[in-house]
Design a protein around this motif. Structure first.
Motif, PDB file in Angstrom:
ATOM      1  N   GLY A  42       0.800  -1.211   0.000  1.00  0.00           N
ATOM      2  CA  GLY A  42       0.000   0.000   0.000  1.00  0.00           C
ATOM      3  C   GLY A  42       0.839   1.270   0.000  1.00  0.00           C
ATOM      4  N   GLY A  43       2.092   1.146   0.382  1.00  0.00           N
ATOM      5  CA  GLY A  43       2.956   2.321   0.453  1.00  0.00           C
ATOM      6  C   GLY A  43       3.127   3.016  -0.889  1.00  0.00           C
ATOM      7  N   PHE A  44       3.130   2.221  -1.954  1.00  0.00           N
ATOM      8  CA  PHE A  44       3.316   2.791  -3.286  1.00  0.00           C
ATOM      9  C   PHE A  44       2.136   3.641  -3.731  1.00  0.00           C
ATOM     10  CE2 PHE A  44       6.591  -0.533  -4.431  1.00  0.00           C
ATOM     11  CZ  PHE A  44       7.598   0.403  -4.368  1.00  0.00           C
ATOM     12  N   VAL A  45       0.986   3.439  -3.103  1.00  0.00           N
ATOM     13  CA  VAL A  45      -0.168   4.279  -3.400  1.00  0.00           C
ATOM     14  C   VAL A  45      -0.205   5.464  -2.442  1.00  0.00           C
ATOM     15  CG1 VAL A  45      -2.676   4.356  -3.580  1.00  0.00           C
ATOM     16  CG2 VAL A  45      -1.464   2.280  -4.220  1.00  0.00           C
ATOM     17  N   LEU A  46       0.023   5.166  -1.176  1.00  0.00           N
ATOM     18  CA  LEU A  46      -0.134   6.185  -0.130  1.00  0.00           C
ATOM     19  C   LEU A  46       0.873   7.322  -0.258  1.00  0.00           C
ATOM     20  CD1 LEU A  46      -0.740   3.877   2.979  1.00  0.00           C
ATOM     21  CD2 LEU A  46      -2.424   5.140   1.653  1.00  0.00           C
ATOM     22  N   VAL A  47       2.123   6.985  -0.587  1.00  0.00           N
ATOM     23  CA  VAL A  47       3.156   8.021  -0.629  1.00  0.00           C
ATOM     24  C   VAL A  47       2.902   9.057  -1.736  1.00  0.00           C
ATOM     25  CG1 VAL A  47       5.614   8.462  -1.011  1.00  0.00           C
ATOM     26  CG2 VAL A  47       4.915   6.659   0.550  1.00  0.00           C
ATOM     27  N   PRO A  48       2.761   8.636  -3.006  1.00  0.00           N
ATOM     28  CA  PRO A  48       2.524   9.651  -4.046  1.00  0.00           C
ATOM     29  C   PRO A  48       1.181  10.370  -3.893  1.00  0.00           C
ATOM     30  CG  PRO A  48       2.483   7.445  -4.994  1.00  0.00           C
ATOM     31  CD  PRO A  48       2.966   7.308  -3.593  1.00  0.00           C
ATOM     32  N   LEU A  49       0.158   9.652  -3.428  1.00  0.00           N
ATOM     33  CA  LEU A  49      -1.169  10.251  -3.277  1.00  0.00           C
ATOM     34  C   LEU A  49      -1.125  11.464  -2.347  1.00  0.00           C
ATOM     35  CD1 LEU A  49      -3.327   8.820  -4.850  1.00  0.00           C
ATOM     36  CD2 LEU A  49      -4.258   7.910  -2.741  1.00  0.00           C
ATOM     37  N   GLN A  50      -0.443  11.319  -1.230  1.00  0.00           N
ATOM     38  CA  GLN A  50      -0.389  12.409  -0.253  1.00  0.00           C
ATOM     39  C   GLN A  50       0.350  13.613  -0.807  1.00  0.00           C
ATOM     40  OE1 GLN A  50       0.512  11.185   4.007  1.00  0.00           O
ATOM     41  NE2 GLN A  50       1.251   9.461   2.825  1.00  0.00           N
TER      42      GLN A  50
ATOM     43  N   VAL B 243      12.501   7.893  -8.273  1.00  0.00           N
ATOM     44  CA  VAL B 243      13.347   6.891  -8.934  1.00  0.00           C
ATOM     45  C   VAL B 243      12.859   5.479  -8.609  1.00  0.00           C
ATOM     46  CG1 VAL B 243      15.666   5.860  -8.958  1.00  0.00           C
ATOM     47  CG2 VAL B 243      15.402   8.348  -9.106  1.00  0.00           C
ATOM     48  N   VAL B 244      12.588   5.218  -7.324  1.00  0.00           N
ATOM     49  CA  VAL B 244      12.126   3.878  -6.939  1.00  0.00           C
ATOM     50  C   VAL B 244      10.792   3.561  -7.613  1.00  0.00           C
ATOM     51  CG1 VAL B 244      11.370   2.415  -5.027  1.00  0.00           C
ATOM     52  CG2 VAL B 244      13.358   3.892  -4.732  1.00  0.00           C
ATOM     53  N   LEU B 245       9.851   4.522  -7.583  1.00  0.00           N
ATOM     54  CA  LEU B 245       8.552   4.304  -8.233  1.00  0.00           C
ATOM     55  C   LEU B 245       8.733   4.060  -9.724  1.00  0.00           C
ATOM     56  CD1 LEU B 245       6.176   6.969  -6.627  1.00  0.00           C
ATOM     57  CD2 LEU B 245       6.274   4.539  -6.154  1.00  0.00           C
ATOM     58  N   GLY B 246       9.632   4.838 -10.335  1.00  0.00           N
ATOM     59  CA  GLY B 246       9.866   4.716 -11.774  1.00  0.00           C
ATOM     60  C   GLY B 246      10.419   3.349 -12.146  1.00  0.00           C
ATOM     61  N   VAL B 247      11.405   2.890 -11.375  1.00  0.00           N
ATOM     62  CA  VAL B 247      12.015   1.587 -11.666  1.00  0.00           C
ATOM     63  C   VAL B 247      10.978   0.475 -11.537  1.00  0.00           C
ATOM     64  CG1 VAL B 247      13.670  -0.125 -10.802  1.00  0.00           C
ATOM     65  CG2 VAL B 247      14.355   2.274 -11.013  1.00  0.00           C
TER      66      VAL B 247
ATOM     67  N   LEU C 136       2.287   3.797 -11.299  1.00  0.00           N
ATOM     68  CA  LEU C 136       3.573   4.067 -10.643  1.00  0.00           C
ATOM     69  C   LEU C 136       4.417   5.018 -11.479  1.00  0.00           C
ATOM     70  CD1 LEU C 136       4.594   0.561  -9.258  1.00  0.00           C
ATOM     71  CD2 LEU C 136       3.696   2.512  -8.008  1.00  0.00           C
ATOM     72  N   LEU C 137       4.447   4.777 -12.791  1.00  0.00           N
ATOM     73  CA  LEU C 137       5.230   5.641 -13.682  1.00  0.00           C
ATOM     74  C   LEU C 137       4.692   7.066 -13.652  1.00  0.00           C
ATOM     75  CD1 LEU C 137       5.973   3.480 -16.834  1.00  0.00           C
ATOM     76  CD2 LEU C 137       7.579   4.370 -15.143  1.00  0.00           C
ATOM     77  N   PHE C 138       3.377   7.182 -13.701  1.00  0.00           N
ATOM     78  CA  PHE C 138       2.734   8.491 -13.662  1.00  0.00           C
ATOM     79  C   PHE C 138       3.113   9.222 -12.366  1.00  0.00           C
ATOM     80  CE2 PHE C 138      -1.002  10.959 -12.232  1.00  0.00           C
ATOM     81  CZ  PHE C 138      -1.035  11.899 -13.245  1.00  0.00           C
ATOM     82  N   SER C 139       3.052   8.506 -11.252  1.00  0.00           N
ATOM     83  CA  SER C 139       3.409   9.104  -9.963  1.00  0.00           C
ATOM     84  C   SER C 139       4.876   9.527  -9.939  1.00  0.00           C
ATOM     85  CB  SER C 139       3.172   8.104  -8.826  1.00  0.00           C
ATOM     86  OG  SER C 139       1.842   7.679  -8.807  1.00  0.00           O
TER      87      SER C 139
END
Lengths: 100, 133
Positions: A3-11, A87-91, B109-112
């Motif tokens: 869930g962290g991958f959603v929660l972090v960018p969302l905030q 970078v982590v999200l992108g990879v 994820l890429l978009f974010s």
């Protein structure tokens, strides 16, 4: 996924939270999410597939890592932290799109 | 203690660091440590990862809390919402084509990543300002 991958960018993108607070909030929320998901996972599967021997050694390293990581994060400027998260999200994103 | 155990500790260390620094669960590192490193089957790796995430997040979350980086209200709201979502997701257990879902997820994820990257580049002042609070 935890869930962290959603929660972090969302905030950060939608609620204007600083990267530092977003990362910290996310981790606290994950405690509740993972703690709820774990018993469901164990009960739903007839025979939960967990290797407790490996889990023990993973946790041995990860609790130390989590403490150090959280301390280090406190010293990284928000902007650099944002780049690191991006970078982590992108990879992971590229990996998901190319090799689902 | 075998090499496999040592590898698990090393992978756990990396997973924990990433978890504490970036605010994710750590499954991202736990799972490949087990599937690639220890050659465990994927289902076992995922179940074991879920077990390992709980203490990792507790230590990382507590450390953040002591450092004063946690905003209580949003953290509680997200935890509560996430908890409900996790329960609902596990109980409903929808059948979706895995590959398509993984690609949509990757796209998100890429978009974010792109948005965060642009924000870091374009908005140095705001990033600096939030540094001081």
């Amino acid at each position: 996924v935890g869930g962290g991958f959603v929660l972090v960018p969302l905030q950060v993108l939608w609620t204007d939270t600083s990267q530092r607070n977003a990362n910290a909030n996310s981790l606290v929320a994950i405690i509740a999410i993972a703690a709820a998901a774990l018993p469901i996972y164990i009960f739903r599967k007839g025979s939960p597939q967990i290797d407790f021997h490996v889990a023990g050694f993973l946790v041995l390293g990860s609790v130390v890592g989590a403490f150090v990581g959280a301390r280090v994060m406190g010293r990284i400027p928000d902007r650099q932290l944002k780049v690191a998260v991006a970078v982590v999200l992108g990879v992971v994103g590229v990996k998901q799109v190319l090799f689902p | 203690v075998t090499w496999g155990d040592a590898l698990a500790v090393a992978g756990g260390l990396a997973a924990g660091f990433l978890s504490g620094a970036i605010g994710i669960g750590g499954g991202l590192m736990f799972v490949p440590t087990m599937t690639v490193g220890l050659r465990l089957p994927q289902p076992v790796a995922q179940g074991t990862s879920l077990v390992a995430i709980v203490p990792t997040a507790i230590v990382g979350g507590a450390t953040h809390f002591w450092q004063g980086n946690v905003l209580r209200r949003p953290a509680l709201l997200m935890g509560g919402g996430g908890l409900v979502g996790a329960v609902a997701g596990a109980l409903v257990a929808v059948e979706v084509p895995g590959d398509a879902l993984a690609r949509i997820w990757g796209g998100f994820l890429l978009f974010s990543a792109l948005r965060l990257g642009l924000q870091a580049i374009r908005n140095p002042r705001r990033a600096q300002a939030s540094q001081q609070d």
